[in-house]
Every structure is written in C-alpha cells, then in structure tokens.
Motif scaffolding. Structure first.
Motif, PDB file in Angstrom:
ATOM      1  N   PRO B 201     -53.204  64.939 -22.679  1.00 12.15           N
ATOM      2  CA  PRO B 201     -54.300  64.123 -23.225  1.00 12.15           C
ATOM      3  C   PRO B 201     -53.930  63.444 -24.546  1.00 12.15           C
ATOM      4  O   PRO B 201     -54.252  62.269 -24.754  1.00 12.15           O
ATOM      5  CB  PRO B 201     -55.424  65.145 -23.418  1.00 12.15           C
ATOM      6  CG  PRO B 201     -55.158  66.191 -22.376  1.00 12.15           C
ATOM      7  CD  PRO B 201     -53.662  66.277 -22.270  1.00 12.15           C
ATOM      8  N   TYR B 202     -53.221  64.151 -25.433  1.00  8.08           N
ATOM      9  CA  TYR B 202     -52.807  63.568 -26.713  1.00  8.08           C
ATOM     10  C   TYR B 202     -52.024  62.275 -26.506  1.00  8.08           C
ATOM     11  O   TYR B 202     -52.212  61.280 -27.215  1.00  8.08           O
ATOM     12  CB  TYR B 202     -51.957  64.581 -27.489  1.00  8.08           C
ATOM     13  CG  TYR B 202     -51.186  64.000 -28.654  1.00  8.08           C
ATOM     14  CD1 TYR B 202     -51.803  63.774 -29.883  1.00  8.08           C
ATOM     15  CD2 TYR B 202     -49.837  63.670 -28.525  1.00  8.08           C
ATOM     16  CE1 TYR B 202     -51.086  63.233 -30.946  1.00  8.08           C
ATOM     17  CE2 TYR B 202     -49.115  63.133 -29.585  1.00  8.08           C
ATOM     18  CZ  TYR B 202     -49.744  62.916 -30.796  1.00  8.08           C
ATOM     19  OH  TYR B 202     -49.041  62.379 -31.846  1.00  8.08           O
ATOM     20  N   GLU B 205     -54.231  59.455 -25.326  1.00  8.09           N
ATOM     21  CA  GLU B 205     -55.028  58.971 -26.461  1.00  8.09           C
ATOM     22  C   GLU B 205     -54.195  58.106 -27.412  1.00  8.09           C
ATOM     23  O   GLU B 205     -54.667  57.081 -27.902  1.00  8.09           O
ATOM     24  CB  GLU B 205     -55.643  60.156 -27.227  1.00  8.09           C
ATOM     25  CG  GLU B 205     -56.842  60.750 -26.471  1.00  8.09           C
ATOM     26  CD  GLU B 205     -57.083  62.212 -26.833  1.00  8.09           C
ATOM     27  OE1 GLU B 205     -56.668  62.637 -27.942  1.00  8.09           O
ATOM     28  OE2 GLU B 205     -57.660  62.937 -25.990  1.00  8.09           O
ATOM     29  N   LYS B 206     -52.956  58.518 -27.652  1.00  2.00           N
ATOM     30  CA  LYS B 206     -52.079  57.715 -28.515  1.00  2.00           C
ATOM     31  C   LYS B 206     -51.831  56.335 -27.893  1.00  2.00           C
ATOM     32  O   LYS B 206     -51.828  55.317 -28.599  1.00  2.00           O
ATOM     33  CB  LYS B 206     -50.725  58.406 -28.720  1.00  2.00           C
ATOM     34  CG  LYS B 206     -50.746  59.642 -29.598  1.00  2.00           C
ATOM     35  CD  LYS B 206     -51.128  59.355 -31.024  1.00  2.00           C
ATOM     36  CE  LYS B 206     -49.952  58.829 -31.844  1.00  2.00           C
ATOM     37  NZ  LYS B 206     -50.371  58.596 -33.265  1.00  2.00           N
ATOM     38  N   GLU B 208     -53.835  54.833 -25.785  1.00  3.39           N
ATOM     39  CA  GLU B 208     -55.104  54.100 -25.853  1.00  3.39           C
ATOM     40  C   GLU B 208     -55.322  53.546 -27.268  1.00  3.39           C
ATOM     41  O   GLU B 208     -55.786  52.410 -27.430  1.00  3.39           O
ATOM     42  CB  GLU B 208     -56.268  55.000 -25.435  1.00  3.39           C
ATOM     43  CG  GLU B 208     -56.293  55.226 -23.920  1.00  3.39           C
ATOM     44  CD  GLU B 208     -57.450  56.096 -23.463  1.00  3.39           C
ATOM     45  OE1 GLU B 208     -58.087  55.745 -22.460  1.00  3.39           O
ATOM     46  OE2 GLU B 208     -57.720  57.138 -24.117  1.00  3.39           O
ATOM     47  N   ALA B 209     -54.978  54.333 -28.270  1.00  8.81           N
ATOM     48  CA  ALA B 209     -55.139  53.877 -29.661  1.00  8.81           C
ATOM     49  C   ALA B 209     -54.264  52.643 -29.918  1.00  8.81           C
ATOM     50  O   ALA B 209     -54.570  51.791 -30.746  1.00  8.81           O
ATOM     51  CB  ALA B 209     -54.762  55.003 -30.623  1.00  8.81           C
ATOM     52  N   ARG B 214     -56.493  52.898 -19.418  1.00  6.69           N
ATOM     53  CA  ARG B 214     -56.208  53.912 -18.412  1.00  6.69           C
ATOM     54  C   ARG B 214     -56.473  53.351 -17.013  1.00  6.69           C
ATOM     55  O   ARG B 214     -57.550  52.791 -16.777  1.00  6.69           O
ATOM     56  CB  ARG B 214     -57.234  55.032 -18.592  1.00  6.69           C
ATOM     57  CG  ARG B 214     -56.703  56.386 -18.857  1.00  6.69           C
ATOM     58  CD  ARG B 214     -57.879  57.289 -19.058  1.00  6.69           C
ATOM     59  NE  ARG B 214     -57.914  57.728 -20.437  1.00  6.69           N
ATOM     60  CZ  ARG B 214     -58.115  59.013 -20.779  1.00  6.69           C
ATOM     61  NH1 ARG B 214     -58.344  59.923 -19.851  1.00  6.69           N
ATOM     62  NH2 ARG B 214     -58.116  59.363 -22.032  1.00  6.69           N
TER      63      ARG B 214
END
Lengths: 237, 237
Positions: B201-202, B205-206, B208-209, B214
């Motif tokens: 997940p990390y 998220e990175k 996506e940031a 997705r």
C-alpha cells in the motif's frame, strides 16, 4: 496461489478439509500462514469462500471452510489451439485457464511437430495440474474441458461445423488479409490459433470454408504465448 | 525469427553484410534457406528491407541488402516494471519489445527479492539479447532503452516526477479500488507494474502522490507475464 483449490478428496466433512503435499508446502513456505489464519479457498467446480486454519504441522493442514461465493464469470469462448511445444503448452493452458476460457481444443496442424503429440505433459493428470495452477492464480474453481483433435481435416470437416453452430468463428492469422481483431464482443466465439509459423494457406481456407473469419493483430507478429492473452483481452474487453 | 536483425559490425559495405553464429544457424537450420533466397532484414535502429543470400556455408552467410522500409510505430509508453525473477524478466523483456515498448525502467519494490538484482541476466549484453529476440519476433529494429532504479523511494520522489511530465501515469494494482483499465488511449503513458504479490500500500500511495491513477483488470489476478500483454493491448488498442 491466490486461492487454495479444494479437491473432493480433501473434504472430511461438509465444512472441513485436510490438505497435504504441494498446497501445504505453499501455504507454509510462501504464505507463511499460522493456526487461526484465514485463507481464500474454493471447491473444484464449486463455490469459493474462506478457510480458517485449525491444525497446521509438517504433514497436514486442517481447515474449517465456509463456501458461499460463486466463481467469476467464464468467457463465452472456445479456443482451438494448434498444439504448442510442451513448455509453451503448459504456460498456454495456465494462461487460458486464468483468463476464464472453459473449452480448449488442442488440435493438429501442418506446422505442429509430430513429437509434440508424444509429450508426457498431455497425460490427463499433467494437463490437470496446469489447469489447477491457472485456477489458483485467477481465483476461479471451474476446470476447463480440454479435448484433443489429432487430425486436422476430419476435425474441421466432421466435428467443427457442429461446434461452431450458433457461434462466431475467428481464425487469428498474421498478414495483410483479414480484418483487425474485433473488440468487446459479447457473442459466443470459437477462436482458432495457429502454431509458431502459423497455419498453412490450406488450413486457413478450410477454416474459412467452415465459416471462420480471418483476423490479425497488426504488423507485429507475436509469439503464441503472447497472442493468446492479447487476443482474449481484445475480444472480451 | 521473423526478421534478421543486422548489427553495424555485420556491414562490410553499405549494401552487403556478413553473418555468422546464432543467426546463421537459425537461417540454415530453421529457415533452411539457400543461396538466392530472399530474407526479411533490418538494421539495428535503422531501416528494414530485403536481403538476398549470395554466399552460404557453415561459417558465414553473405547477403546483399536493400533497406527502404521504416520500422513499425512505437507505443507512446514507458513501463516501470518491478524487477521480476530472472526467467520472467527474460520473457517480459521480449514481450515488451515485441509489442513496441521503447522505454523500460526495471525498478525495485518491497516484494522484489533482493537476489533478483544479482542476476547475470541484468548484464548489458544479456539484456540486449532479450531485446534483440523481441525485435526479431515482431519485425522491428528500434532497440528499447532499459534503465535500472534499484531504490524505490529516491526514484519515485526525485526522478519520476520529471519522467511523468506531460504524460499520464497509471499503476496496475489488483483489487476493488481504482478503475477498470482504460482503453484505446492515444496520449503518452507511464505504466507501473508491481511484482508477484503486488505493490505494498505504501508504494501505491507514493505513486498516487506522484500523480498516478490506480487501474485494475477485474477480479481475475494475472501473472506479471500475462498482465503485461493484457495491459498493453487494452491501453493501446
């Protein structure tokens, strides 16, 4: 293994299974599961759900299972695959199974090497191993049916017309003739895929005489192992 | 081998090449070619055309070549591939090359086994062998560029934003979140593909940031070697 596939012989009662062998090793070595953990499980040709580990040692794993979910939808697709060399056969069977193909005809064609028909990987239990790996990968439980057609002409003349009844036949054939692979189809399809080197013209003509349309994937020629997922993902998007 | 790929060192004049080794064996053993036969040829990173066999013996083949055709169009795609195990790396490189990918970043992520980075298949000449096989398969001449990013965080934080400039970032991630893989795109895409087991997940998220969206391919989870051709064939239909 994204799903632990349960065989009938694993069930000691309606809601309890005992697992050993390859699947036990996978759960302990790869998943590193422990007693109390919940695994995603599915019964061959049946429902899917959850299994909670009750007993786990080096010899066996006992799971209490609750099976309530239906497996994912299957593709309205029969694949006629010219028998590939054994290594590619294994991968192709796994790929087709993982993508949801439920009817596979392994057929002969001119450029199929005769020796491929002698492969030990065509034994029923060996074929089934590959199908099971495909189901475990894709979280499905419905085993595809695999049929052999060792002679091209009698198959195409005598049995294929009935198989094609009410369906649309497509033959993947690189080259300038034919149309680009159609997309997002919803009807029942019978898709013929040639061997490395392709079908010979006589074979394409026999399939066309039977009602098949020629399709291609553009100027880039793909290996059979890539043509299979590309064709399926375009046809049923 | 659907195209005989010519290296600069093969050229003895502008229109004549001398071939030996693997390619000579393939032409004699598989194609069973003879003097006077015409082969489809292409110059690495150059034009394609025809070569007529002038000399053919067990040591060498001499061809007179005419190069006039441009290679097939490339995909507007950069693939960020979490380094797969060596066997799958080889196949993945061949597949991406055959499908027209020209920029490949082999990157680290949490579930990439550290030992994969020690693989002899990452040597420049070994990587190039796989790319050449992909070009020969698909009848292309433009070698992809392959870059290594051995540390996820510095790559995503420091270099990926510039790489993504003016392009659309997509991260393939199985699961309920995200949208279904978009199709028939025409813009420049940067596509991130996780290792077996997926990104953690990390990492999603990175990405996506950094601006990535997705996407998923439905409930069936595919192996990386199948996810690659399926994603590419949907994105650029």
């Amino acid at each position: 293994m994204n799903l632990l596939l349960l065989e009938e012989s694993d069930f000691v009662s309606d809601a309890r299974v005992v697992i050993s062998g390859r699947r036990l090793s996978h759960v302990t070595d790869i998943h590193q599961a422990s007693i109390g953990d919940t695994l995603r499980v599915g019964r061959v040709n049946g429902l899917m759900g959850a299994g909670v580990i009750q007993v786990l040692d080096t010899h066996q794993m006992v799971l209490d299972v609750t099976l309530t979910e239906t497996p994912p939808v299957s593709l309205p697709l029969t694949v006629l695959l010219s028998l590939p060399r054994p290594k590619m056969l294994k991968r192709s069977l796994q790929t087709m199974t993982a993508m949801g193909v439920k009817r596979i005809v392994l057929m002969n064609s001119y450029r199929v090497e005769k020796s491929f028909w002698q492969s030990p990987w065509l034994a029923e239990n060996k074929l089934r191993e590959q199908l099971v790996l495909g189901l475990e990968q894709a979280r499905d439980t419905l085993l595809p049916e695999v049929v052999f057609e060792k002679r091209f002409k009698p198959f195409v003349e005598d049995r294929l017309p009935a198989m094609l009844q009410g369906k649309r036949g497509l033959v993947a054939h690189p080259g300038d003739s034919g149309r680009y692979c159609p997309r997002q189809l919803t009807e029942e399809i019978v898709l013929a895929i040639g061997p490395e080197g392709g079908f010979i013209p006589y074979e394409v003509e026999k399939l066309e005489a039977c009602g098949f349309e020629r399709i291609h994937l553009g100027s880039r020629i793909l290996r059979v192992e890539n043509a299979i997922p590309v064709l399926i993902s375009k046809l049923f998007d």
